[in-house]
Design a protein around this motif. Structure first.
Motif, PDB file in Angstrom:
ATOM      1  N   ILE A 257       1.071  -1.208  -0.064  1.00 43.58           N
ATOM      2  CA  ILE A 257      -0.341   0.169  -0.326  1.00 43.58           C
ATOM      3  C   ILE A 257       0.736   1.200   0.435  1.00 43.58           C
ATOM      4  O   ILE A 257       0.340   1.749  -1.119  1.00 43.58           O
ATOM      5  CB  ILE A 257      -0.836  -0.156   1.246  1.00 43.58           C
ATOM      6  CG1 ILE A 257      -1.672  -0.974   1.272  1.00 43.58           C
ATOM      7  CG2 ILE A 257      -2.260   1.584   1.321  1.00 43.58           C
ATOM      8  CD1 ILE A 257      -3.419  -1.329   1.798  1.00 43.58           C
ATOM      9  N   ALA A 258       2.282   1.401   0.257  1.00 42.31           N
ATOM     10  CA  ALA A 258       3.044   1.960   0.931  1.00 42.31           C
ATOM     11  C   ALA A 258       2.978   2.723  -0.765  1.00 42.31           C
ATOM     12  O   ALA A 258       4.074   4.171  -0.763  1.00 42.31           O
ATOM     13  CB  ALA A 258       4.456   1.816   1.219  1.00 42.31           C
ATOM     14  N   LEU A 259       3.426   1.778  -1.630  1.00 41.81           N
ATOM     15  CA  LEU A 259       3.436   2.264  -3.055  1.00 41.81           C
ATOM     16  C   LEU A 259       2.568   2.894  -3.771  1.00 41.81           C
ATOM     17  O   LEU A 259       2.795   3.626  -4.837  1.00 41.81           O
ATOM     18  CB  LEU A 259       4.229   1.561  -3.592  1.00 41.81           C
ATOM     19  CG  LEU A 259       4.845   0.561  -3.380  1.00 41.81           C
ATOM     20  CD1 LEU A 259       5.518  -0.722  -4.194  1.00 41.81           C
ATOM     21  CD2 LEU A 259       6.688   1.275  -3.144  1.00 41.81           C
ATOM     22  N   THR A 260       1.474   2.367  -3.231  1.00 39.80           N
ATOM     23  CA  THR A 260       0.263   3.773  -4.273  1.00 39.80           C
ATOM     24  C   THR A 260       0.350   4.940  -4.326  1.00 39.80           C
ATOM     25  O   THR A 260      -0.439   5.843  -5.548  1.00 39.80           O
ATOM     26  CB  THR A 260      -1.143   2.806  -2.979  1.00 39.80           C
ATOM     27  OG1 THR A 260      -0.652   1.543  -3.131  1.00 39.80           O
ATOM     28  CG2 THR A 260      -2.361   2.912  -4.375  1.00 39.80           C
ATOM     29  N   ALA A 261       0.418   5.310  -3.293  1.00 42.37           N
ATOM     30  CA  ALA A 261       0.257   7.045  -3.243  1.00 42.37           C
ATOM     31  C   ALA A 261       1.322   7.120  -4.550  1.00 42.37           C
ATOM     32  O   ALA A 261       0.713   8.563  -5.480  1.00 42.37           O
ATOM     33  CB  ALA A 261       0.584   7.668  -2.156  1.00 42.37           C
ATOM     34  N   GLU A 262       2.662   7.019  -4.343  1.00 47.46           N
ATOM     35  CA  GLU A 262       3.619   7.525  -5.560  1.00 47.46           C
ATOM     36  C   GLU A 262       2.890   7.479  -7.118  1.00 47.46           C
ATOM     37  O   GLU A 262       3.307   7.725  -7.890  1.00 47.46           O
ATOM     38  CB  GLU A 262       5.395   7.088  -5.032  1.00 47.46           C
ATOM     39  CG  GLU A 262       6.196   7.879  -5.864  1.00 47.46           C
ATOM     40  CD  GLU A 262       7.432   7.181  -6.017  1.00 47.46           C
ATOM     41  OE1 GLU A 262       7.959   6.969  -6.267  1.00 47.46           O
ATOM     42  OE2 GLU A 262       7.616   6.490  -4.937  1.00 47.46           O
ATOM     43  N   PHE A 263       2.854   5.761  -6.715  1.00 48.84           N
ATOM     44  CA  PHE A 263       2.589   5.286  -8.085  1.00 48.84           C
ATOM     45  C   PHE A 263       0.892   5.881  -9.141  1.00 48.84           C
ATOM     46  O   PHE A 263       1.287   6.223 -10.039  1.00 48.84           O
ATOM     47  CB  PHE A 263       2.025   4.383  -8.381  1.00 48.84           C
ATOM     48  CG  PHE A 263       1.963   4.081  -9.072  1.00 48.84           C
ATOM     49  CD1 PHE A 263       2.937   3.170 -10.463  1.00 48.84           C
ATOM     50  CD2 PHE A 263       0.174   3.160  -9.880  1.00 48.84           C
ATOM     51  CE1 PHE A 263       2.599   2.697 -11.952  1.00 48.84           C
ATOM     52  CE2 PHE A 263       0.320   2.623 -11.643  1.00 48.84           C
ATOM     53  CZ  PHE A 263       1.490   2.276 -12.523  1.00 48.84           C
ATOM     54  N   LEU A 264       0.365   6.713  -7.930  1.00 48.14           N
ATOM     55  CA  LEU A 264      -0.252   7.174  -8.086  1.00 48.14           C
ATOM     56  C   LEU A 264      -0.765   8.798  -9.487  1.00 48.14           C
ATOM     57  O   LEU A 264      -1.035   9.341  -9.914  1.00 48.14           O
ATOM     58  CB  LEU A 264      -1.954   7.539  -7.200  1.00 48.14           C
ATOM     59  CG  LEU A 264      -3.060   5.797  -7.425  1.00 48.14           C
ATOM     60  CD1 LEU A 264      -3.273   6.291  -5.836  1.00 48.14           C
ATOM     61  CD2 LEU A 264      -3.988   5.465  -7.975  1.00 48.14           C
TER      62      LEU A 264
END
Length: 732
Positions: A257-264
């Motif tokens: 989940i921690a990767l989601t924000a940067e990817f979005l």
């Protein structure tokens, strides 16, 4: 269950089979409602005195007399489940030996599916600042800022830990706005024609191959292998653009989940809008919206965790599995499945393309490429940077005193980087302060009351925590065994203890600790990662979390505190996982033009895995590892299945295991071997005693039917439980 063709629609009064999410094992016969019903429709049916959710699975079996058939109560206002998803759920259930209703539960994990369309009132950030900012008001504003869309009053008060009157007061001042919106609105449209970042020659070549695959239609799987920092994301976003241009939907799976924000943020920059996201951090309102819009085509792209694979896409055309080697893609509780493998199966049924992206692919994927089942595209160079230099620090020559873990060689490297205004990462794959708390007087090690596992000291939390069940207790002042005070000692290093040593060794440095258990929310973790990327720390102390795709432009030195940590033990994949983790964490260094160095502290610099890491000889490592697995008949060149038995008392569990071992005829007929029963390595979790059996079979053996026949010979009565793990990834 009949595999005959399923008609598209059933007239009123027709006998239909409805699969419910209840643990009944198979569909039940009902009578079609007034107006008839389509195959795949979501319905509400009576089951005893209850009303339950179900899906029209096909024609009824005729096992129940027509006079006893009960009618469907109502057809829900949701897009019917497409045949490809129903076929996928059946195939996944057969493969994992999971009851079909349990698979359906995975595909219906959204609240209020039967609710009619309606408007709802949401709160969003207002245009004015509040006249006075209290702690409660600040929490409300923070919660709104973190939400991907507006929040209902109930969701906002829960997320912020504030009362409704606080929210209403902010609304009266204009700091919060109340809006009316459709309950399940489509997501903003992504523009597939928007221009992406300039690509290098090999990136452009790989992107063209992926676009051509999308254009050809149909199923195929491609390994996109590229060194860390080579721009794999930009390449596979080109495949996403082609998918969207053709009117189909794309799914991108991420391991954390921690990767989601940067990817979005990257997706929004590429396509002009944010995609839908699906993970455990969503509110129930957001979850329902994503589920419905995936089924209606109102979500062109979904970014999510492994469970997003079971969303009811209207036309799934592309599945990306980023960091496909990551062990978090394996679901270890409930339905046991590997999202990487299930992605390939889902895509095959949907006629979709699969891209497996990794700098260090799993041996299973490597073997499928070698066998010609998957295509391979490779990005051999970093985009705008060079790969880090790899060095070993021979700890046998360092002479570190007891209780210290940072060698002088590594410390000098850290000091050099700090002096140059750069960042260093100290990596240890162990959460907490210390893995064992020992009494120096009597030798007692403090364990979990409900598991056969040692409690791990978390000094920042002032508690001892079980990493198996989550149980935690305050750290005692005296030994619970002998009662002696001030006798408890922390044994071994964890990330918190390493941070303590680093603070003492580099007193002027700014430290940041990245470990999943130190952050109360994904939002807090995201903020810390962003602060580090902007230069907010000189030294980053991190666990495995830091190896997963984060980009810290100033980071030029990675120091691995214990490169030997995972090399030993009974884990079949110990060498593979050590190789992957070391290469991944080393790849955090030097990603933005400045040269990077990775230093591996090891007591075994001549170990084949360490030598392969230092030399960068990935193909040599995979060939050697493949040869060893092949010689032993181990996956991916053989089949394994784990059987986990558990119960509140050990004796009945062992008796069940022995009964299974004696009844191994169905397995012997396919040439399989049964090992066990034996106590599981962690023999008690949450108060339940655990026994394991392991089944080993040849690659082409019909393992699942034999397992089903074998298990059916014994009766498993509560409170005993039996779980089957096809292709186990861990053996705890």
């Amino acid at each position: 269950m009949s595999k005959a063709p399923i008609p598209d629609a059933f007239p009123e009064g027709a006998r239909i089979a409805v699969l419910t999410t209840q643990p009944l094992g198979r569909p039940l016969d009902y009578r079609a409602p007034a107006g008839g019903v389509r195959a795949g429709a979501f319905v509400e049916v009576p089951l005893g005195p209850r009303k339950v959710l179900g899906v029209v699975w096909g024609a009824g079996t005729g096992e129940v007399a027509a006079t006893k058939l009960r009618a469907v109560l109502r057809v829900l206002d949701a897009a019917p489940m497409r045949p490809e998803l129903r076929a996928f759920l059946e195939r996944a259930a057969d493969y994992t030996l999971t009851p079909l209703p349990a698979m359906l539960r995975l595909a219906t994990r959204a609240p209020g599916l039967g609710d009619p369309p309606a408007m709802r009132r949401l709160y969003v950030p207002g245009e004015r600042a509040p006249t006075r900012l209290t702690d409660a008001r600040a929490r409300v504003l923070d919660a709104l800022e973190a939400a991907t869309s507006g929040l209902t009053l109930a969701e906002l008060t829960e997320a912020a830990g504030a009362s409704a009157s606080v929210v209403k007061g902010l609304a009266a001042q204009g700091a919060v706005a109340e809006i009316a919106t459709p309950r399940d609105a489509p997501f903003p449209r992504l523009d597939p024609e928007a221009r992406g970042k300039p690509l290098s020659a090999d990136q452009a070549s790989a992107a063209a191959e992926l676009r051509a695959g999308m254009a050809s239609g149909g199923y195929a799987t491609t390994l996109l292998k590229g060194v860390t920092g080579s721009g794999k994301t930009e390449v596979y976003l080109e495949a996403v653009a082609e998918c969207l241009a053709r009117g189909r939907q794309a799914l991108v799976l991420l391991p954390e989940i921690a990767l989601t924000a940067e990817f979005l943020d990257r997706v929004e920059a590429r396509f002009g809008a944010r995609p839908a996201e699906w993970h455990s951090g969503l509110t129930m309102t957001e979850r329902r919206r994503v589920w419905r819009m995936a089924g209606e085509g109102g979500a062109q792209m979904v970014v999510g965790a492994r469970s997003a694979l079971f969303l009811p896409f209207a036309d799934l055309g592309l599945v990306i599995v980023d960091e496909e080697h990551d062990s978090s893609y394996k679901q270890e509780e409930g339905v046991l499945y590997n999202a990487r493998d299930m992605s390939v199966l889902r895509a095959a049924h949907a006629g979709a393309q699969v891209v497996l992206a990794s700098a260090t692919p799993s041996l299973e994927t490597w073997a499928n490429v070698e066998a010609g089942k998957y295509r391979r595209l490779e990005l051999a160079a970093r985009f705008g940077a060079v790969l880090p230099e790899m060095r070993a620090i021979d700890m046998r020559a360092e002479g570190l005193p007891a209780g210290r873990w940072i060698s002088e060689t590594l410390a000098r490297g850290v000091e050099t980087r700090i002096a140059a205004g750069e960042q260093a990462l100290l990596f240890i794959n162990r959460r907490g302060y210390a893995p064992v708390t020992l009494c120096r007087a009597c030798g007692h090690q403090i364990g979990c009351p409900d598991c056969d596992a040692r409690l791990v000291e978390h000094r920042f939390l002032k508690r001892l925590v079980c990493h198996q069940c989550g149980e935690s207790i305050p750290k005692p002042d005296a030994c619970p065994e002998c009662g002696k005070e001030e006798s408890l000692a922390a044994i071994g290093p964890g990330v918190e203890r390493l941070a303590e040593e680093a603070q003492a060794r580099f007193p002027e440095a700014r430290l940041a600790v990245l470990s999943s258990d130190l952050f109360a929310s994904a939002r807090a973790l995201k903020a810390e990662i962003a602060a580090i990327a902007e230069g907010g720390a000189d030294i980053v102390i991190g666990t495995q979390l830091v190896a997963k795709g984060h980009n810290f432009p100033l980071l030029t030195l990675v120091g691995v505190i214990d490169a030997d940590l995972a090399l030993h033990g009974s884990d079949l994949r110990a060498a593979e996982r050590t190789f992957q983790l070391m290469r991944q964490v080393a790849g955090r260094a030097g990603r933005s033009g400045k040269p990077g160095v990775a230093m591996l502290q090891t007591h075994q610099p001549d170990h084949p895995v360490i030598r392969a890491i230092l030399a960068g000889d990935e193909e040599g490592f995979w060939r050697a590892e493949a040869a060893a697995r092949q010689a032993a008949g181990m996956p991916p060149y053989g089949r394994l299945a784990g059987v986990i038995l558990s119960g509140p008392e050990p004796e009945p569990v062992f008796q069940l295991g022995q009964a299974l071992a004696r009844a191994d005829g169905p397995l012997r007929r396919i040439g399989a071997e049964v090992w066990g029963p034996a106590p599981a390595p962690i023999a008690r979790i949450r108060g339940r005693h655990r026994v394991r059996l392991l089944v080993k079979a040849a690659k082409g053996a019909p393992l699942q039917p034999a397992l089903a026949e074998w298990i059916a010979q014994v009766e498993v009565k509560a409170p005993l439980r039996l779980a089957v793990d096809i292709d186990p990834q861990s053996f705890f």
